[in-house]
Design a protein around this motif. Structure first.
Motif, PDB file in Angstrom:
ATOM      1  N   LYS A 272      -9.710 -57.884  44.889  1.00 19.26           N
ATOM      2  CA  LYS A 272      -9.120 -57.272  43.426  1.00 19.26           C
ATOM      3  C   LYS A 272      -8.518 -58.293  42.811  1.00 19.26           C
ATOM      4  O   LYS A 272      -7.703 -59.333  43.290  1.00 19.26           O
ATOM      5  N   LEU A 273      -8.268 -58.514  41.614  1.00 18.21           N
ATOM      6  CA  LEU A 273      -7.591 -59.264  40.658  1.00 18.21           C
ATOM      7  C   LEU A 273      -7.437 -58.608  39.443  1.00 18.21           C
ATOM      8  O   LEU A 273      -7.844 -57.300  39.096  1.00 18.21           O
ATOM      9  N   GLU A 274      -6.876 -59.060  38.391  1.00 12.59           N
ATOM     10  CA  GLU A 274      -6.770 -58.576  37.070  1.00 12.59           C
ATOM     11  C   GLU A 274      -7.646 -59.895  36.115  1.00 12.59           C
ATOM     12  O   GLU A 274      -7.781 -60.897  36.646  1.00 12.59           O
ATOM     13  N   ALA A 275      -8.388 -59.181  35.206  1.00 14.31           N
ATOM     14  CA  ALA A 275      -9.082 -60.116  34.396  1.00 14.31           C
ATOM     15  C   ALA A 275      -9.390 -59.451  32.867  1.00 14.31           C
ATOM     16  O   ALA A 275      -8.903 -58.180  32.757  1.00 14.31           O
ATOM     17  N   VAL A 276      -9.780 -60.482  32.169  1.00 14.88           N
ATOM     18  CA  VAL A 276     -10.080 -60.152  30.622  1.00 14.88           C
ATOM     19  C   VAL A 276     -11.708 -60.234  30.481  1.00 14.88           C
ATOM     20  O   VAL A 276     -12.170 -61.480  30.878  1.00 14.88           O
ATOM     21  N   ASP A 277     -12.271 -59.261  29.909  1.00 13.12           N
ATOM     22  CA  ASP A 277     -13.686 -59.470  29.762  1.00 13.12           C
ATOM     23  C   ASP A 277     -13.923 -60.466  28.805  1.00 13.12           C
ATOM     24  O   ASP A 277     -13.219 -60.318  27.716  1.00 13.12           O
ATOM     25  N   PRO A 278     -14.490 -61.542  28.863  1.00 16.76           N
ATOM     26  CA  PRO A 278     -14.936 -62.468  27.800  1.00 16.76           C
ATOM     27  C   PRO A 278     -15.568 -61.894  26.710  1.00 16.76           C
ATOM     28  O   PRO A 278     -15.469 -62.561  25.515  1.00 16.76           O
ATOM     29  N   MET A 279     -16.469 -61.075  26.781  1.00 21.43           N
ATOM     30  CA  MET A 279     -17.227 -60.226  25.587  1.00 21.43           C
ATOM     31  C   MET A 279     -16.265 -59.642  24.988  1.00 21.43           C
ATOM     32  O   MET A 279     -16.661 -59.058  23.603  1.00 21.43           O
ATOM     33  N   ALA A 280     -14.927 -58.901  25.394  1.00 16.57           N
ATOM     34  CA  ALA A 280     -14.191 -58.074  24.623  1.00 16.57           C
ATOM     35  C   ALA A 280     -12.739 -58.415  25.077  1.00 16.57           C
ATOM     36  O   ALA A 280     -12.241 -57.759  26.029  1.00 16.57           O
ATOM     37  N   PRO A 281     -12.296 -59.688  24.734  1.00 13.44           N
ATOM     38  CA  PRO A 281     -10.988 -59.976  25.364  1.00 13.44           C
ATOM     39  C   PRO A 281      -9.642 -59.392  24.590  1.00 13.44           C
ATOM     40  O   PRO A 281      -9.120 -60.382  24.043  1.00 13.44           O
ATOM     41  N   LEU A 410      -6.695 -61.969  14.316  1.00 15.36           N
ATOM     42  CA  LEU A 410      -7.557 -62.371  13.214  1.00 15.36           C
ATOM     43  C   LEU A 410      -7.292 -61.883  12.103  1.00 15.36           C
ATOM     44  O   LEU A 410      -7.087 -60.572  11.972  1.00 15.36           O
ATOM     45  N   GLU A 411      -7.518 -62.714  10.836  1.00 19.34           N
ATOM     46  CA  GLU A 411      -7.129 -62.267   9.746  1.00 19.34           C
ATOM     47  C   GLU A 411      -8.558 -62.382   8.729  1.00 19.34           C
ATOM     48  O   GLU A 411      -9.144 -63.262   8.884  1.00 19.34           O
ATOM     49  N   GLY A 412      -8.895 -61.276   7.993  1.00 16.16           N
ATOM     50  CA  GLY A 412     -10.193 -61.394   7.131  1.00 16.16           C
ATOM     51  C   GLY A 412     -11.502 -61.151   7.958  1.00 16.16           C
ATOM     52  O   GLY A 412     -12.423 -61.238   7.128  1.00 16.16           O
ATOM     53  N   CYS A 420      -6.668 -60.752  20.290  1.00 10.97           N
ATOM     54  CA  CYS A 420      -7.797 -61.398  21.066  1.00 10.97           C
ATOM     55  C   CYS A 420      -6.723 -62.083  22.196  1.00 10.97           C
ATOM     56  O   CYS A 420      -5.961 -62.833  21.795  1.00 10.97           O
ATOM     57  N   ILE A 421      -7.133 -61.898  23.567  1.00  9.86           N
ATOM     58  CA  ILE A 421      -6.638 -63.012  24.543  1.00  9.86           C
ATOM     59  C   ILE A 421      -7.602 -64.186  24.843  1.00  9.86           C
ATOM     60  O   ILE A 421      -8.580 -64.018  25.373  1.00  9.86           O
ATOM     61  N   VAL A 422      -6.828 -65.427  24.473  1.00  6.42           N
ATOM     62  CA  VAL A 422      -7.838 -66.440  24.864  1.00  6.42           C
ATOM     63  C   VAL A 422      -6.862 -67.727  25.514  1.00  6.42           C
ATOM     64  O   VAL A 422      -5.714 -67.653  25.531  1.00  6.42           O
ATOM     65  N   SER A 423      -7.451 -68.625  26.167  1.00  2.34           N
ATOM     66  CA  SER A 423      -6.996 -69.419  26.895  1.00  2.34           C
ATOM     67  C   SER A 423      -6.810 -70.633  25.924  1.00  2.34           C
ATOM     68  O   SER A 423      -7.507 -70.906  25.044  1.00  2.34           O
ATOM     69  N   VAL A 424      -5.785 -71.573  26.152  1.00  2.98           N
ATOM     70  CA  VAL A 424      -5.547 -72.500  25.197  1.00  2.98           C
ATOM     71  C   VAL A 424      -6.605 -73.540  25.362  1.00  2.98           C
ATOM     72  O   VAL A 424      -6.887 -74.351  24.159  1.00  2.98           O
ATOM     73  N   GLU A 425      -7.365 -73.486  26.397  1.00  2.00           N
ATOM     74  CA  GLU A 425      -8.509 -74.422  26.639  1.00  2.00           C
ATOM     75  C   GLU A 425      -9.877 -73.846  26.162  1.00  2.00           C
ATOM     76  O   GLU A 425     -10.914 -74.350  26.433  1.00  2.00           O
ATOM     77  N   SER A 426      -9.883 -72.608  25.487  1.00  2.00           N
ATOM     78  CA  SER A 426     -10.980 -72.132  24.731  1.00  2.00           C
ATOM     79  C   SER A 426     -11.640 -72.861  23.800  1.00  2.00           C
ATOM     80  O   SER A 426     -10.928 -73.524  23.233  1.00  2.00           O
ATOM     81  N   MET A 427     -13.076 -72.895  24.036  1.00  2.00           N
ATOM     82  CA  MET A 427     -13.903 -73.606  23.046  1.00  2.00           C
ATOM     83  C   MET A 427     -14.366 -72.844  21.887  1.00  2.00           C
ATOM     84  O   MET A 427     -15.206 -73.148  20.917  1.00  2.00           O
ATOM     85  N   ASN A 428     -13.431 -71.639  21.827  1.00  2.00           N
ATOM     86  CA  ASN A 428     -13.838 -70.880  20.631  1.00  2.00           C
ATOM     87  C   ASN A 428     -12.536 -70.816  19.752  1.00  2.00           C
ATOM     88  O   ASN A 428     -12.292 -69.886  18.680  1.00  2.00           O
TER      89      ASN A 428
END
Length: 822
Positions: A272-281, A410-412, A420-428
């Motif tokens: 078991k772990l904790e996770a963020v779904d990348p498709m709905a972060p 996000l704005e606009g 949204c929860i993203v990594s500082v190394e996210s490519m998005n």
């Protein structure tokens, strides 16, 4: 509404940052963008270059800096001398890899400028080429010559994409669009439908060159979501066609050399772990390791306790996947953990849940170590992909940070999206200005609507003609507006700007604050990068407003670049001034050097070249006095109006329709040389202050009281200084003092050593300050350069003791003028 006078204006990042009082996230925090701008060449690589004075001969040169299709080169033999550095265009210059001359019977000959330094050409070449790295031959010759590797991923190129939702199978995808390395991909066989298109950055770990699956033992199968759209025979026919066209549609293998390497994991099924779904972060949830494929990949499923659930949220991970955390990570960081659907009650407890499930928590050792050294801060702005609609890139605000994760608002976006929860190394995520640079639509904020009638006009300089020998022919003689950005082939054109912390920081910049600056800024749009660099320098000053005044645009200087409004804050006040920055890469190095000299610091303190062990200016062994003398000498200038006849120093006006109270901004005024005190304060500036700091008001008042006294002098005394720049603060000679007895000097103070200065001070009532002069190695020349502001800044003295000290310095200056100046 129809008939209203309100209309949506074109979005401008600079105005938006000013209106919101926010700052842009630093360019250096987006490592994937930095990597995408590399052109395959690197500083230190060597190549053979045609000698300008004799096109039939060649010589070895070293790459100093790269910038798009431009290379800054230096012929070997010049050592650390930068004067002969030159830019060349890979597409048009006569450049070749090491060994080309020998293979093609061409002549290698020492250029005239360094002929005397190289008596034995053969011995010199053997020495400098031993262990040297040659520039890649395929980037200097053939079809790929001069192309950024990223440009080789053209529409129609094919890649292989792993299916992260179902299994470890992969399928062929075709590049529909390439936006700065962000690829719009379409599954092969769905040419007429964009329903299943995906957007991925080219460095994504699940994206590979064609042939990857076969090499690593994975099968090529279309994803389950599209498999039913065609028959098995059709899919096999598509695969056969792809293999026949593989050579013409493939991309170079070395394009993926900078992809993150996937390491070995230690997860087991059922953990078991904790996770963020990348498709709905949007939330952090309990999750389970559903399946382990091999030592690199495993599948995670977001826990769902409902018996009637129709589908599951599952996806494939590797050890460095973002959004997976150990049990209790949320609790330790004060974050909400969303209970699994169907969980009884809202108070989720991991201990009870693990016992209920009969499962174990994945140990801490399974997870990558998280870093907080990334440069992001709360309220910073950036550009980010909307996870709900990947076509959209929106303005984003950092609302929260936890270790190496960001919460973005996000704005606009067309439809409201939760944080949204993203990594500082996210490519998005991308730096401010990325969409504009790459010609992609950025979703503006809904509030970016202004009343056209009340819009404040900002007068820009007239259009200029850009003519640069280093920019490719398509840009020559191009007419540019002041708001344009020169971009080479649609790419960034400014190299990295390094802050060389070991170099001499001069009298204006705080050495401690300089040491805290990032190692580099950029690469990126020239105007944006240089604006960020200058802003960092202003904030690293003892008095930010004074540095802003030194950098301020000056009417008599030829206009070569782009005017940017920079701001400085000091003692609760805000100041503004227009500063000129250059537009093109070929002028960046000279701009940085001249700006350093303007600030009386080492010319290498910042610029496109990194100082490794030893500064070429040898600034570490020079005393501050000699350094300022050598680099700080500047011509007299009259400060007047900026180009176009419009004042560079305007009164600040409040923006319309602003609910919150804005601090008043003052425009920085450069002081003019005058024998009498004249009030040049424009309307809107603080009366009597010249828009300078509060302690500068004390100076000004003292100077004003001496106006008549100065006029009575028989001859005008000039302060001994290495700079006659009238923009310097008033010298203590302007401060009215009751001079005691006339000072008679036994020797010329220009020749005083540090010990002589200390000896003099000990003979006065400022003897306790002698230790400061000894520690800072202030000799006679430095003593004569000291002014009241300098004494206050560098010695941290209050106004009273500083004035008393300057009184004795003035006595020395007066005696110097009378006894030795002639």
């Amino acid at each position: 509404d129809a008939g209203s006078s309100v209309e949506e204006m074109e979005f401008n990042w600079d105005e938006y940052l000013e209106d919101t009082g926010a700052t842009a996230a630093p360019h250096g925090s987006f490592k994937h963008v930095d990597t995408s701008l590399q052109n395959g060449f690197a500083p230190g690589m060597k190549l053979e270059v045609a000698v300008k004075s004799d096109q039939n001969t060649y010589w070895v040169a070293t790459i100093i800096t790269t910038c798009g299709q431009l290379l800054l080169l230096r012929y070997d033999g010049y050592g650390e001398d930068r004067k002969a550095d030159f830019w060349c265009d890979i597409l048009t210059a006569d450049l070749h890899p090491i060994g080309w001359c020998q293979q093609n019977k061409k002549i290698l000959k020492v250029p005239e400028g360094i002929k005397d330094k190289i008596p034995d050409q053969e011995e010199f070449l053997q020495r400098v080429l031993k262990g040297a790295c040659s520039a890649p031959a395929n980037l200097l010759e053939g079809l790929h010559r001069g192309k950024n590797p990223l440009d080789l991923i053209a529409p129609g190129s094919r890649l292989e994409l792993q299916n992260i939702r179902d299994s470890l199978e992969a399928w062929i995808v075709t590049v529909v669009e390439n936006v700065g390395g962000r690829l719009k991909l379409r599954y092969e066989g769905l040419e007429d439908s964009d329903k299943f298109d995906q957007w991925l950055f080219y460095l994504d770990p699940f994206l590979h060159q064609v042939g990857w699956a076969a090499q690593h033992g994975y099968s090529l199968q279309p994803p389950l979501a599209i498999r039913s759209l065609r028959s098995e025979a059709d899919w096999q026919e598509i695969l056969k066609k792809v293999k026949e066209e593989e050579e013409e549609s493939s991309v170079p293998t070395d394009l993926f050399k900078d992809k993150p390497v996937i390491g070995v994991h230690s997860f087991s099924e059922g953990m078991k772990l904790e996770a963020v779904d990348p498709m709905a972060p949007f939330v952090i949830s309990p999750a389970t390791v559903l399946k382990v494929y091999n030592d690199k990949y495993f599948m995670i499923e977001i826990d769902d306790l409902r018996a009637e659930r129709a589908s599951s949220q599952r996806y494939i991970c590797h050890v460095n996947s973002a959004g997976i955390f150990p049990v209790q990570w949320s609790l330790k960081n004060g974050l909400h953990l969303s209970p699994p659907p169907g969980y009884p009650g809202q108070d989720f407890d991991w201990a009870d849940y693990l016992k209920q499930c009969g499962a174990e928590a994945a140990p801490q050792s399974c997870f990558p170590s998280l870093t907080s050294d990334h440069g992001f801060k709360e309220n910073m702005k950036l550009e980010a992909v909307n996870p709900v609609d990947p076509e959209e890139v929106c303005i984003a605000t950092v609302t929260k940070l936890k270790e190496s994760y960001l919460w973005l608002q996000l704005e606009g976006s067309k439809k409201p999206v939760p944080e949204c929860i993203v990594s500082v190394e996210s490519m998005n995520i991308f730096p401010v200005g990325w969409c504009e640079t790459n010609g992609y639509q950025l979703r503006p904020p809904r509030k970016a609507i202004v009343n056209k009638q009340k819009k404040i006009a900002v007068v820009q300089p007239e259009k200029q003609i850009l003519s640069s020998r280093t920019v490719h022919d398509g840009l020559k003689n191009q007419e540019l507006n002041s708001s344009d950005s020169v971009v080479i082939n649609g790419k960034y054109c400014c190299p990295k700007i390094y802050f060389n912390h070991r170099c001499f920081s001069g009298p204006y910049l705080n050495k401690g604050r300089i040491a805290e600056l990032p190692q580099s800024v950029g690469p990126g749009n020239c105007v944006l990068v240089l604006k960020e660099v200058l802003t960092l320098l202003i904030n690293a000053a003892y008095k930010p407003s004074r540095v802003l005044r030194e950098l301020q645009l000056d009417e008599e200087a030829a206009w070569h670049g782009h005017g940017e409004t920079l701001k400085a804050k000091y003692k609760g006040k805000s100041y503004r001034a227009t500063v000129e920055v250059v537009r093109t890469a070929d002028r960046v190095a000279d701009f940085c050097r001249k700006t350093c000299i303007k600030l009386e610091c080492c010319p290498n303190l910042f610029g496109p070249q990194m100082v490794l062990d030893k500064c070429s200016e040898n600034c570490s062994v020079l005393t501050k006095t000699k350094y300022t003398h050598y680099y700080g000498k500047r011509k007299n200038k009259r400060i007047g109006r900026p180009p176009g006849g419009h004042s560079n120093l305007e009164a600040a006006m409040k923006k319309p329709n602003k609910r919150r109270k804005r601090r008043k901004h003052f425009f920085v005024h450069k002081k003019k040389r005058s024998s009498t005190s004249v009030d040049n304060t424009p309307a809107g500036s603080p009366q009597g202050s010249g828009a300078e700091e509060e302690d500068d008001q004390d100076e000004s008042e003292l100077s004003h009281s001496l106006a008549q006294d100065r006029d009575k002098r028989k001859r005008k005394l000039r302060t001994f200084s290495f700079s006659d720049d009238e923009n310097k603060p008033p010298s203590p000679k302007d401060i009215k003092m009751e001079v005691a007895e006339k000072l008679q000097l036994d020797s010329n103070p220009l020749e005083w050593s540090v010990a002589d200065v200390v000896r003099f001070l000990k003979s006065t009532d400022c003897a306790p300050l002698a230790r400061i002069f000894l520690d800072q190695e202030i000799d006679g020349q430095a003593l004569l350069l000291l002014t009241l502001p300098t004494v206050q800044e560098c010695m941290d003295l209050k106004l009273g003791p500083a004035i008393k000290l300057c009184h004795h310095i003035e006595r020395v200056k007066l005696a110097f003028y009378q006894q030795f100046a002639n």
